[in-house]
Design a protein around this motif. Structure first.
Motif, PDB file in Angstrom:
ATOM      1  N   ARG A  75      18.619 -34.722  44.903  1.00  0.00           N
ATOM      2  CA  ARG A  75      19.023 -34.040  46.129  1.00  0.00           C
ATOM      3  C   ARG A  75      19.485 -35.035  47.185  1.00  0.00           C
ATOM      4  O   ARG A  75      20.475 -34.818  47.877  1.00  0.00           O
ATOM      5  CB  ARG A  75      17.869 -33.201  46.663  1.00  0.00           C
ATOM      6  CG  ARG A  75      17.489 -32.020  45.771  1.00  0.00           C
ATOM      7  CD  ARG A  75      16.448 -31.141  46.429  1.00  0.00           C
ATOM      8  NE  ARG A  75      16.056 -30.058  45.553  1.00  0.00           N
ATOM      9  CZ  ARG A  75      15.022 -30.113  44.716  1.00  0.00           C
ATOM     10  NH1 ARG A  75      14.281 -31.199  44.656  1.00  0.00           N
ATOM     11  NH2 ARG A  75      14.726 -29.086  43.933  1.00  0.00           N
ATOM     12  N   GLN A 111      35.418 -26.322  45.065  1.00  0.00           N
ATOM     13  CA  GLN A 111      33.974 -26.178  45.248  1.00  0.00           C
ATOM     14  C   GLN A 111      33.323 -27.503  45.646  1.00  0.00           C
ATOM     15  O   GLN A 111      32.379 -27.533  46.435  1.00  0.00           O
ATOM     16  CB  GLN A 111      33.346 -25.648  43.957  1.00  0.00           C
ATOM     17  CG  GLN A 111      33.718 -24.211  43.654  1.00  0.00           C
ATOM     18  CD  GLN A 111      33.313 -23.788  42.247  1.00  0.00           C
ATOM     19  OE1 GLN A 111      33.438 -24.555  41.291  1.00  0.00           O
ATOM     20  NE2 GLN A 111      32.819 -22.559  42.118  1.00  0.00           N
ATOM     21  N   GLN A 119      28.741 -30.740  54.971  1.00  0.00           N
ATOM     22  CA  GLN A 119      27.570 -30.169  54.307  1.00  0.00           C
ATOM     23  C   GLN A 119      26.405 -31.141  54.324  1.00  0.00           C
ATOM     24  O   GLN A 119      26.583 -32.354  54.276  1.00  0.00           O
ATOM     25  CB  GLN A 119      27.871 -29.809  52.840  1.00  0.00           C
ATOM     26  CG  GLN A 119      28.933 -28.743  52.652  1.00  0.00           C
ATOM     27  CD  GLN A 119      30.310 -29.327  52.564  1.00  0.00           C
ATOM     28  OE1 GLN A 119      30.491 -30.429  52.083  1.00  0.00           O
ATOM     29  NE2 GLN A 119      31.293 -28.594  53.056  1.00  0.00           N
ATOM     30  N   GLY A 122      21.533 -30.737  50.583  1.00  0.00           N
ATOM     31  CA  GLY A 122      21.202 -29.576  49.776  1.00  0.00           C
ATOM     32  C   GLY A 122      22.417 -28.744  49.462  1.00  0.00           C
ATOM     33  O   GLY A 122      22.589 -28.239  48.355  1.00  0.00           O
ATOM     34  N   ASP A 123      23.312 -28.580  50.442  1.00  0.00           N
ATOM     35  CA  ASP A 123      24.517 -27.798  50.230  1.00  0.00           C
ATOM     36  C   ASP A 123      25.468 -28.518  49.288  1.00  0.00           C
ATOM     37  O   ASP A 123      26.138 -27.888  48.463  1.00  0.00           O
ATOM     38  CB  ASP A 123      25.202 -27.531  51.567  1.00  0.00           C
ATOM     39  CG  ASP A 123      26.248 -26.427  51.462  1.00  0.00           C
ATOM     40  OD1 ASP A 123      25.929 -25.381  50.874  1.00  0.00           O
ATOM     41  OD2 ASP A 123      27.371 -26.625  51.937  1.00  0.00           O
ATOM     42  N   ARG A 126      24.270 -27.919  45.865  1.00  0.00           N
ATOM     43  CA  ARG A 126      24.608 -26.558  45.442  1.00  0.00           C
ATOM     44  C   ARG A 126      26.062 -26.474  45.016  1.00  0.00           C
ATOM     45  O   ARG A 126      26.390 -25.839  44.008  1.00  0.00           O
ATOM     46  CB  ARG A 126      24.323 -25.577  46.596  1.00  0.00           C
ATOM     47  CG  ARG A 126      24.716 -24.131  46.276  1.00  0.00           C
ATOM     48  CD  ARG A 126      24.420 -23.216  47.450  1.00  0.00           C
ATOM     49  NE  ARG A 126      25.127 -23.613  48.658  1.00  0.00           N
ATOM     50  CZ  ARG A 126      26.405 -23.333  48.885  1.00  0.00           C
ATOM     51  NH1 ARG A 126      27.123 -22.675  47.977  1.00  0.00           N
ATOM     52  NH2 ARG A 126      26.977 -23.715  50.017  1.00  0.00           N
ATOM     53  N   ARG A 127      26.947 -27.108  45.794  1.00  0.00           N
ATOM     54  CA  ARG A 127      28.363 -27.089  45.441  1.00  0.00           C
ATOM     55  C   ARG A 127      28.614 -27.836  44.132  1.00  0.00           C
ATOM     56  O   ARG A 127      29.463 -27.425  43.340  1.00  0.00           O
ATOM     57  CB  ARG A 127      29.189 -27.694  46.581  1.00  0.00           C
ATOM     58  CG  ARG A 127      29.233 -26.816  47.821  1.00  0.00           C
ATOM     59  CD  ARG A 127      30.142 -27.402  48.887  1.00  0.00           C
ATOM     60  NE  ARG A 127      30.218 -26.528  50.049  1.00  0.00           N
ATOM     61  CZ  ARG A 127      30.995 -25.458  50.133  1.00  0.00           C
ATOM     62  NH1 ARG A 127      31.768 -25.128  49.116  1.00  0.00           N
ATOM     63  NH2 ARG A 127      31.007 -24.712  51.222  1.00  0.00           N
ATOM     64  N   LEU A 129      26.545 -28.011  41.655  1.00  0.00           N
ATOM     65  CA  LEU A 129      26.096 -27.104  40.600  1.00  0.00           C
ATOM     66  C   LEU A 129      27.126 -26.008  40.351  1.00  0.00           C
ATOM     67  O   LEU A 129      27.405 -25.655  39.196  1.00  0.00           O
ATOM     68  CB  LEU A 129      24.746 -26.493  40.978  1.00  0.00           C
ATOM     69  CG  LEU A 129      23.542 -27.423  40.909  1.00  0.00           C
ATOM     70  CD1 LEU A 129      22.342 -26.805  41.606  1.00  0.00           C
ATOM     71  CD2 LEU A 129      23.204 -27.745  39.454  1.00  0.00           C
ATOM     72  N   ASN A 130      27.698 -25.464  41.428  1.00  0.00           N
ATOM     73  CA  ASN A 130      28.719 -24.436  41.261  1.00  0.00           C
ATOM     74  C   ASN A 130      29.937 -24.983  40.528  1.00  0.00           C
ATOM     75  O   ASN A 130      30.505 -24.330  39.639  1.00  0.00           O
ATOM     76  CB  ASN A 130      29.140 -23.885  42.624  1.00  0.00           C
ATOM     77  CG  ASN A 130      28.059 -23.048  43.285  1.00  0.00           C
ATOM     78  OD1 ASN A 130      27.146 -22.571  42.617  1.00  0.00           O
ATOM     79  ND2 ASN A 130      28.153 -22.888  44.597  1.00  0.00           N
ATOM     80  N   ARG A 151      23.010 -26.826  35.723  1.00  0.00           N
ATOM     81  CA  ARG A 151      21.941 -27.683  36.240  1.00  0.00           C
ATOM     82  C   ARG A 151      21.651 -28.834  35.282  1.00  0.00           C
ATOM     83  O   ARG A 151      21.429 -29.974  35.703  1.00  0.00           O
ATOM     84  CB  ARG A 151      20.668 -26.866  36.491  1.00  0.00           C
ATOM     85  CG  ARG A 151      19.554 -27.701  37.119  1.00  0.00           C
ATOM     86  CD  ARG A 151      18.429 -26.828  37.637  1.00  0.00           C
ATOM     87  NE  ARG A 151      18.860 -26.017  38.759  1.00  0.00           N
ATOM     88  CZ  ARG A 151      18.956 -26.472  40.010  1.00  0.00           C
ATOM     89  NH1 ARG A 151      18.688 -27.730  40.278  1.00  0.00           N
ATOM     90  NH2 ARG A 151      19.333 -25.672  40.974  1.00  0.00           N
TER      91      ARG A 151
END
Length: 318
Positions: A75, A111, A119, A122-123, A126-127, A129-130, A151
């Motif tokens: 992270r 993405q 960002q 954490g964001d 997330r991006r 991962l997307n 993941r």
């Protein structure tokens, strides 16, 4: 004295080192037979002509579990991980083979790097991962036999970032990268000749280890190497500027177009020669199937296995 063959693995979860050694060895044997070296395969598999080692370091990574869950370090280093993915996407996008592939890559890029947005870590994770989930639709990354989830893909690729972060595992003592290189160096032959076959992250590890622990190496083989990725990998490697390690007599670098990890695969453009004027020689191969990154996919190729067997035989004949 038998020549030594050392396999250096790349990203991935914990594994049985002995079972992995056998898997790689039999893949190499299959490729050698296809290359017309059937007679040499007998001694290779029996261990009578070659001392085969598997340099295992996967257990040194913190949080290295089979599910590929995000660690605190993952992270906190989300931006570096996103940079690695973005560079790989940009390289693949430049040579997209059709409109469908280009659409997948452009969506993943959007993405990873949305315009005009800032960002937090954490964001960004997330991006990433997307984007990874989007990229799993690409040839060479589809889930059959490969990463089973976005993941897991992010977690495994994060090992490249974790190695290059060069932090101690527990906050003190030698850095993780130092521990990994020490583990690999233990497998080199300090007296005789060593042929190294390294894969993925293992190509970075082998390169740096050979600079710290020079040995007589008639052939270095790299498979699916990320060394050519300028911002995410190459600029973070040591020593700078990059040059072929001393003692390396030849370097063959193999890459598959559908291997997402091999951004900018022509390493001879980015790595200078050593004192013996040795440069990497990059060769493209084309594997069948939807998951081309594993080392065994490369090793079964006659163009890969043939030079390895020939180098080992040349050492034996001396």
């Amino acid at each position: 004295m038998r020549p030594r063959l050392v396999f250096v693995h790349g990203v991935g979860g914990p594994r049985d080192a002995l079972a992995a050694r056998e898997e790689w060895l039999h893949a190499l044997a299959d490729g050698a037979r296809a290359a017309g070296h059937s007679q040499r395969v007998v001694g290779l598999l029996a261990g009578t002509s070659v001392d085969v080692r598997f340099a295992y370091y996967g257990d040194l990574f913190p949080g290295n579990d089979a599910q590929g869950t995000a660690s605190d370090a993952e992270r906190s280093d989300a931006q570096a991980l996103a940079e690695l993915l973005l560079e790989a996407v940009d390289e693949r996008l430049a040579t997209a083979q059709d409109d469908q592939e280009a659409r997948v890559l452009r969506r993943a890029r959007a993405q990873l790097a949305p315009e005009g947005e800032q960002q937090g870590s954490g964001d960004v994770l997330r991006r990433a991962l997307n984007a990874a989930n989007t990229l799993l639709a690409l040839p060479g990354l589809r889930t059959a036999g490969g990463w089973l989830s976005a993941r897991m893909m992010v977690h495994r690729l994060g090992q490249v970032r974790t190695y290059l972060a060069r932090r101690p595992v527990d906050g003190s003592g030698p850095g993780l990268d130092q521990r990994i290189r020490a583990r690999v160096a233990e497998e080199f032959d300090p007296i005789g000749a060593t042929v190294v076959v390294a894969h993925s992250l293992g190509t970075v590890v082998a390169f740096e280890t050979l600079h710290e622990h020079p040995v007589k190496m008639p052939l270095l083989v790299t498979l699916g190497s990320p060394i050519g990725m300028r911002a995410a990998v190459r600029s973070r490697m040591r020593p700078q500027p990059l040059h072929v390690p001393p003692g390396v007599g030849a370097w063959l670098n193999f890459w598959d177009r559908d291997d997402f990890i091999t951004g900018r695969p022509q390493l001879e453009r980015y790595v200078a020669a050593n004192a013996a004027a040795v440069l990497p020689v990059s060769r493209r191969i084309d594997s069948d199937g939807v998951w081309v990154h594993p080392a065994t996919k490369y090793l079964t190729q006659p163009g890969v296995a043939g030079p390895v067997l020939e180098a080992l035989e040349a050492v034996t004949a001396v």
